[in-house]
Design an enzyme around this catalytic site. Sequence first.
Site, PDB file in Angstrom:
ATOM      1  N   THR A 192     -14.909  31.983  -0.945  1.00 10.58           N
ATOM      2  CA  THR A 192     -16.307  32.408  -0.933  1.00 10.58           C
ATOM      3  C   THR A 192     -16.619  33.006   0.436  1.00 10.58           C
ATOM      4  OG1 THR A 192     -18.553  31.668  -1.445  1.00 10.58           O
ATOM      5  CG2 THR A 192     -17.184  30.116  -0.231  1.00 10.58           C
ATOM      6  N   ASN A 193     -17.871  33.035   0.836  1.00 10.26           N
ATOM      7  CA  ASN A 193     -18.284  33.541   2.152  1.00 10.26           C
ATOM      8  C   ASN A 193     -19.480  32.694   2.619  1.00 10.26           C
ATOM      9  OD1 ASN A 193     -20.866  34.806   1.248  1.00 10.26           O
ATOM     10  ND2 ASN A 193     -19.458  35.977  -0.035  1.00 10.26           N
TER      11      ASN A 193
END
Length: 219
Positions: free
Chosen positions: A27-28
Amino acid sequence: MSDARPIRCLITAGPTREWLDPVRFITNPSSGKMGYAIAEAARALGWTVELVSGPVALAAPEDVELEKVVTGEEMLAAVQRRFPKCDVLIKTAAVCDMRPKQAAAHKVKKDAISWTVEFEPTPDILKTVAATKQPGQVVVGFAAETQDVENYARKKLAAKNLDFICANSVAAGGAFESDHNEIALIGKDGSLVRIGPASKTDVARELIAQLAPHLATRA
Ligand code: C5P
C-alpha cells in the site's frame, strides 16, 4: 441544465491495498485526510456527497454516503457504479499502482516465501472512468509527485481526459499523513490557482469554492 437539486459529488479517498496473501499487502502512506476534508467542505456547501474510501483511521463525515473498499478493483467497481449519476468526481485516492501477479489463497509460511515478487498494474480508475464522461460532468484528479510536480500534472490532465488536476508535492514526506497541504489547481484551459500552504480543511474549502462556478446539476 437545472438547479433543482444540489450538486452530486463523488469523492475517493485514502490508499488501496493489494494482497500478497491473506495477511500481507502492499500500500502507501495515504491517510485519507485530504479526501475526507473535501467531502466535509462539499457537504458544508449543501452538495450531496458520496465518498468511496480505502482503509483509513478516520470517522465517517456527517451526512455523507460512505462506501468502504480495500483493493483497486473494488474502488473501480464502486466508482463505475456511482459516477453516472454524479456531476463531479474528485479523485483524491492514492490508488496502489501495482499488485502481485499472484496472491496466495492461504498465509505463506516464512520458510516458503518467495523473495522475488512479480507485479502487474492495477486498473487506472480515473482514466477508465473519465473516458465515460458525459457532457456536464467534471472530473478532477490529484497528481502526487516528488519532483517537477506541475509539469507531470499537466501531462496527466491531458492523458486522463480530466477537467482539472491538483498538483500536489509529496517531496520530503509532505502531504501524506500531514494535516497541511499545498496544491496547484490546473484547469484544462491552462488556468492555475495556487491553494495553501494551509490546513487540509482550508485547502479543501478553497478547492470546492474554486470548482463550484464550473459545476452545474445535470437534468
Ligand atoms: O498516474 P497517477 O497515479 O499519478 O495519477 C493520480 C491520479 O489518478 C489520482 O487522482 C488517483 O486517484 C488516480 N489514479 C487512479 N487509479 C490508479 C492510479 C491513480 O484512479 N490506478
